[in-house]
Design a protein around this motif. Structure first.
Motif, PDB file in Angstrom:
ATOM      1  N   GLN A  79       0.826  -1.209   0.000  1.00  0.00           N
ATOM      2  CA  GLN A  79       0.000   0.000   0.000  1.00  0.00           C
ATOM      3  C   GLN A  79       0.856   1.254   0.000  1.00  0.00           C
ATOM      4  O   GLN A  79       0.350   2.357  -0.156  1.00  0.00           O
ATOM      5  CB  GLN A  79      -0.908   0.017   1.235  1.00  0.00           C
ATOM      6  CG  GLN A  79      -1.864  -1.160   1.312  1.00  0.00           C
ATOM      7  CD  GLN A  79      -1.603  -2.025   2.539  1.00  0.00           C
ATOM      8  OE1 GLN A  79      -0.556  -2.635   2.662  1.00  0.00           O
ATOM      9  NE2 GLN A  79      -2.559  -2.067   3.450  1.00  0.00           N
ATOM     10  N   ALA A  80       2.175   1.087   0.194  1.00  0.00           N
ATOM     11  CA  ALA A  80       3.098   2.224   0.190  1.00  0.00           C
ATOM     12  C   ALA A  80       4.425   1.778  -0.410  1.00  0.00           C
ATOM     13  O   ALA A  80       4.843   0.629  -0.238  1.00  0.00           O
ATOM     14  CB  ALA A  80       3.308   2.753   1.608  1.00  0.00           C
ATOM     15  N   LEU A  81       5.072   2.692  -1.124  1.00  0.00           N
ATOM     16  CA  LEU A  81       6.355   2.410  -1.755  1.00  0.00           C
ATOM     17  C   LEU A  81       7.328   3.541  -1.463  1.00  0.00           C
ATOM     18  O   LEU A  81       6.973   4.720  -1.573  1.00  0.00           O
ATOM     19  CB  LEU A  81       6.208   2.288  -3.278  1.00  0.00           C
ATOM     20  CG  LEU A  81       5.307   1.199  -3.851  1.00  0.00           C
ATOM     21  CD1 LEU A  81       5.152   1.405  -5.359  1.00  0.00           C
ATOM     22  CD2 LEU A  81       5.879  -0.183  -3.557  1.00  0.00           C
ATOM     23  N   ILE A  82       8.555   3.177  -1.096  1.00  0.00           N
ATOM     24  CA  ILE A  82       9.643   4.164  -1.082  1.00  0.00           C
ATOM     25  C   ILE A  82      10.288   4.055  -2.461  1.00  0.00           C
ATOM     26  O   ILE A  82      10.951   3.057  -2.768  1.00  0.00           O
ATOM     27  CB  ILE A  82      10.662   3.871   0.033  1.00  0.00           C
ATOM     28  CG1 ILE A  82       9.979   3.922   1.405  1.00  0.00           C
ATOM     29  CG2 ILE A  82      11.813   4.874  -0.027  1.00  0.00           C
ATOM     30  CD1 ILE A  82      10.890   3.523   2.571  1.00  0.00           C
ATOM     31  N   ILE A  83      10.068   5.072  -3.307  1.00  0.00           N
ATOM     32  CA  ILE A  83      10.450   4.953  -4.716  1.00  0.00           C
ATOM     33  C   ILE A  83      11.787   5.620  -5.040  1.00  0.00           C
ATOM     34  O   ILE A  83      12.268   5.506  -6.173  1.00  0.00           O
ATOM     35  CB  ILE A  83       9.351   5.520  -5.636  1.00  0.00           C
ATOM     36  CG1 ILE A  83       9.074   6.994  -5.317  1.00  0.00           C
ATOM     37  CG2 ILE A  83       8.074   4.688  -5.514  1.00  0.00           C
ATOM     38  CD1 ILE A  83       8.095   7.655  -6.291  1.00  0.00           C
ATOM     39  N   GLY A  84      12.400   6.303  -4.107  1.00  0.00           N
ATOM     40  CA  GLY A  84      13.676   6.934  -4.403  1.00  0.00           C
ATOM     41  C   GLY A  84      14.082   7.860  -3.261  1.00  0.00           C
ATOM     42  O   GLY A  84      13.337   8.013  -2.288  1.00  0.00           O
ATOM     43  N   VAL A  85      15.299   8.466  -3.436  1.00  0.00           N
ATOM     44  CA  VAL A  85      16.229   8.278  -4.539  1.00  0.00           C
ATOM     45  C   VAL A  85      17.466   7.538  -4.040  1.00  0.00           C
ATOM     46  O   VAL A  85      17.720   7.500  -2.828  1.00  0.00           O
ATOM     47  CB  VAL A  85      16.675   9.633  -5.153  1.00  0.00           C
ATOM     48  CG1 VAL A  85      15.499  10.390  -5.703  1.00  0.00           C
ATOM     49  CG2 VAL A  85      17.431  10.500  -4.149  1.00  0.00           C
ATOM     50  N   LYS A  86      18.199   6.978  -4.989  1.00  0.00           N
ATOM     51  CA  LYS A  86      19.440   6.283  -4.651  1.00  0.00           C
ATOM     52  C   LYS A  86      20.386   7.231  -3.910  1.00  0.00           C
ATOM     53  O   LYS A  86      20.533   8.382  -4.278  1.00  0.00           O
ATOM     54  CB  LYS A  86      20.105   5.789  -5.939  1.00  0.00           C
ATOM     55  CG  LYS A  86      21.393   5.030  -5.725  1.00  0.00           C
ATOM     56  CD  LYS A  86      22.023   4.670  -7.070  1.00  0.00           C
ATOM     57  CE  LYS A  86      23.328   3.905  -6.886  1.00  0.00           C
ATOM     58  NZ  LYS A  86      24.024   3.707  -8.180  1.00  0.00           N
ATOM     59  N   PRO A 136       4.978  -1.119  14.677  1.00  0.00           N
ATOM     60  CA  PRO A 136       4.279  -2.415  14.648  1.00  0.00           C
ATOM     61  C   PRO A 136       3.208  -2.517  13.566  1.00  0.00           C
ATOM     62  O   PRO A 136       2.775  -3.616  13.236  1.00  0.00           O
ATOM     63  CB  PRO A 136       3.658  -2.517  16.046  1.00  0.00           C
ATOM     64  CG  PRO A 136       3.580  -1.112  16.538  1.00  0.00           C
ATOM     65  CD  PRO A 136       4.758  -0.398  15.946  1.00  0.00           C
ATOM     66  N   ASP A 137       2.790  -1.376  13.003  1.00  0.00           N
ATOM     67  CA  ASP A 137       1.764  -1.419  11.958  1.00  0.00           C
ATOM     68  C   ASP A 137       2.361  -1.366  10.554  1.00  0.00           C
ATOM     69  O   ASP A 137       1.628  -1.199   9.578  1.00  0.00           O
ATOM     70  CB  ASP A 137       0.772  -0.263  12.135  1.00  0.00           C
ATOM     71  CG  ASP A 137      -0.115  -0.463  13.354  1.00  0.00           C
ATOM     72  OD1 ASP A 137      -0.328  -1.630  13.733  1.00  0.00           O
ATOM     73  OD2 ASP A 137      -0.575   0.532  13.936  1.00  0.00           O
ATOM     74  N   ILE A 138       3.680  -1.508  10.459  1.00  0.00           N
ATOM     75  CA  ILE A 138       4.340  -1.536   9.151  1.00  0.00           C
ATOM     76  C   ILE A 138       5.017  -2.882   8.952  1.00  0.00           C
ATOM     77  O   ILE A 138       5.734  -3.375   9.833  1.00  0.00           O
ATOM     78  CB  ILE A 138       5.370  -0.401   9.019  1.00  0.00           C
ATOM     79  CG1 ILE A 138       4.648   0.953   8.883  1.00  0.00           C
ATOM     80  CG2 ILE A 138       6.288  -0.620   7.812  1.00  0.00           C
ATOM     81  CD1 ILE A 138       5.573   2.144   8.801  1.00  0.00           C
ATOM     82  N   ARG A 139       4.767  -3.495   7.807  1.00  0.00           N
ATOM     83  CA  ARG A 139       5.448  -4.722   7.413  1.00  0.00           C
ATOM     84  C   ARG A 139       6.175  -4.419   6.113  1.00  0.00           C
ATOM     85  O   ARG A 139       5.551  -4.175   5.085  1.00  0.00           O
ATOM     86  CB  ARG A 139       4.438  -5.859   7.217  1.00  0.00           C
ATOM     87  CG  ARG A 139       3.737  -6.272   8.496  1.00  0.00           C
ATOM     88  CD  ARG A 139       4.671  -7.015   9.446  1.00  0.00           C
ATOM     89  NE  ARG A 139       4.997  -8.326   8.920  1.00  0.00           N
ATOM     90  CZ  ARG A 139       6.221  -8.861   8.942  1.00  0.00           C
ATOM     91  NH1 ARG A 139       7.229  -8.187   9.420  1.00  0.00           N
ATOM     92  NH2 ARG A 139       6.421 -10.062   8.458  1.00  0.00           N
ATOM     93  N   ALA A 140       7.500  -4.391   6.164  1.00  0.00           N
ATOM     94  CA  ALA A 140       8.294  -3.955   5.021  1.00  0.00           C
ATOM     95  C   ALA A 140       9.260  -5.040   4.561  1.00  0.00           C
ATOM     96  O   ALA A 140       9.871  -5.736   5.373  1.00  0.00           O
ATOM     97  CB  ALA A 140       9.079  -2.692   5.381  1.00  0.00           C
ATOM     98  N   ASP A 154       2.537  10.299   9.845  1.00  0.00           N
ATOM     99  CA  ASP A 154       1.303  11.059   9.595  1.00  0.00           C
ATOM    100  C   ASP A 154       0.802  10.790   8.170  1.00  0.00           C
ATOM    101  O   ASP A 154      -0.397  10.554   7.953  1.00  0.00           O
ATOM    102  CB  ASP A 154       1.543  12.561   9.764  1.00  0.00           C
ATOM    103  CG  ASP A 154       1.812  12.955  11.215  1.00  0.00           C
ATOM    104  OD1 ASP A 154       1.569  12.129  12.124  1.00  0.00           O
ATOM    105  OD2 ASP A 154       2.288  14.092  11.429  1.00  0.00           O
ATOM    106  N   PHE A 155       1.710  10.835   7.212  1.00  0.00           N
ATOM    107  CA  PHE A 155       1.357  10.613   5.807  1.00  0.00           C
ATOM    108  C   PHE A 155       0.740   9.232   5.600  1.00  0.00           C
ATOM    109  O   PHE A 155      -0.207   9.060   4.827  1.00  0.00           O
ATOM    110  CB  PHE A 155       2.617  10.775   4.954  1.00  0.00           C
ATOM    111  CG  PHE A 155       2.454  10.384   3.506  1.00  0.00           C
ATOM    112  CD1 PHE A 155       1.647  11.117   2.644  1.00  0.00           C
ATOM    113  CD2 PHE A 155       3.128   9.275   2.999  1.00  0.00           C
ATOM    114  CE1 PHE A 155       1.508  10.754   1.307  1.00  0.00           C
ATOM    115  CE2 PHE A 155       3.003   8.908   1.664  1.00  0.00           C
ATOM    116  CZ  PHE A 155       2.181   9.649   0.819  1.00  0.00           C
ATOM    117  N   LEU A 156       1.259   8.252   6.323  1.00  0.00           N
ATOM    118  CA  LEU A 156       0.754   6.881   6.198  1.00  0.00           C
ATOM    119  C   LEU A 156      -0.499   6.644   7.035  1.00  0.00           C
ATOM    120  O   LEU A 156      -1.076   5.553   6.992  1.00  0.00           O
ATOM    121  CB  LEU A 156       1.847   5.886   6.603  1.00  0.00           C
ATOM    122  CG  LEU A 156       3.084   5.847   5.692  1.00  0.00           C
ATOM    123  CD1 LEU A 156       4.155   4.933   6.296  1.00  0.00           C
ATOM    124  CD2 LEU A 156       2.725   5.386   4.283  1.00  0.00           C
TER     125      LEU A 156
END
Length: 326
Positions: A75-82, A97-101, A249-251
């Motif tokens: 439901q969420a992506l860290i898309i950048g940057v290198k 605890p509410d994030i599974r990455a 907050d964003f999530l």
């Protein structure tokens, strides 16, 4: 499968759950064990350690809900940057605890798209209903086809981009390249098409990645601005808790990861996580992080700053904020 029933009196869990160590890559059981101890959940079923891979179970009675873990698309992506701080951000977020990455970079949307969404889903960690599944692949931000592909998966996915002064980022990028490929030409010779005239080679990857406005415009063609959250790589170092608070907050998550989780490692020059429960030492990122940058001619740096200035100004307009890169 393990089936868990949440009693009403333990519906709100606070306190020491925030201090739990992040769970392992593909097994959510350690998290659940700690939750069981902390909150009074009770176990039913056959007591097996394996968690079910089906869909979350429906509510079965008035006393609570039963849950099972399942693999879901993120439901969420860290898309950048290198070289912006994506690994640090991911490791910090995994405290929640509410994030599974997913720990590794799957490169689905840029390299393995032909394998299909079922393959991509199979890569994800198991998660309970209500937990946010996420992954990070920094190459997504600069890959031309990726925004449309991500949009085809989900129009509602939340996107996170960690940005950093593009000149510093380019030097960091080159420092990593030369550590893996000794003997390549100098930064100065690769950065210019013509050193005499000062013409910058903007297609050289370490410089091209830093053209943030160009890449951002491509994402904004597919996603509204409020679905893209920008993290300052500089502030992620100077104020990790502040940046993490805004990401939580964003999530739409409670601010559980706070300043109590961090300390500044003067040797490495960036924040590390304080000693997690059950561990004998603090957790810092690997030895490849915090490398000493190669020394670059100050005149070259000045020319690069001049080159990036209009690109940065355009990016600030798109972002709605000034990152203060000079």
């Amino acid at each position: 499968a393990i089936t868990l029933t949440l009693a009403p009196h333990s519906a709100i869990i606070k306190g020491n759950i925030a201090d739990m160590a992040p769970p392992s890559e593909d097994c959510i059981a350690p998290l659940l064990v700690q939750v069981l101890k902390a909150s009074g959940w009770r176990q039913e079923g056959n007591g097996s350690d394996a968690l079910g891979s089906g869909h979350p179970a429906p509510e079965t009675n008035s006393s609570g809900k039963e849950w099972t873990a399942a693999r879901r698309l993120p439901q969420a992506l860290i898309i950048g940057v290198k070289k912006g701080g994506t690994r640090a951000l991911l490791e910090f977020l995994r405290l929640h605890p509410d994030i599974r990455a997913l720990g590794s970079e799957p490169h689905f949307f840029d390299r393995h798209y032909a394998r299909g969404l079922d393959w991509y889903r199979s890569m994800m960690p198991k998660a309970l209903d209500g937990q946010i599944v996420m992954e990070k692949t920094p190459r997504y931000f600069v890959t031309v086809d990726t925004p449309a592909r991500v949009h085809a998966m989900s129009q509602d996915v939340k996107l996170i981009v960690v940005v950093r002064d593009p000149v510093t980022r380019a030097i960091s990028d080159y420092t990593q390249i030369i550590s893996k490929t000794p003997g390549i030409p100098s930064f100065e010779s690769l950065a210019f098409k013509n050193r005499t005239t000062g013409q910058i080679d903007s297609l050289w990857s370490p410089l091209w990645i830093g053209l943030y406005a160009q890449h951002m415009e491509r994402w904004l063609a597919w996603f509204p601005r409020n679905q893209i959250h920008l993290v300052s790589g500089e502030r992620l170092i100077s104020d990790p808790a502040g940046e993490l608070g805004k990401v939580q907050d964003f999530l739409g998550l409670q601010r559980i990861v706070t300043d109590k989780h961090f300390y500044f490692n003067k040797t490495k020059g960036f924040p590390c996580l304080k000693k997690p429960e059950g561990s004998s030492k603090p957790h810092c990122l690997g030895k490849t992080k915090g490398r000493t940058h190669v020394s670059i001619d100050p005149e070259v740096i000045r020319k690069l700053r001049d080159f990036y200035k209009p690109h940065n100004q355009r990016f600030y307009q798109l972002a709605g904020q000034n990152f203060g890169w000079h």
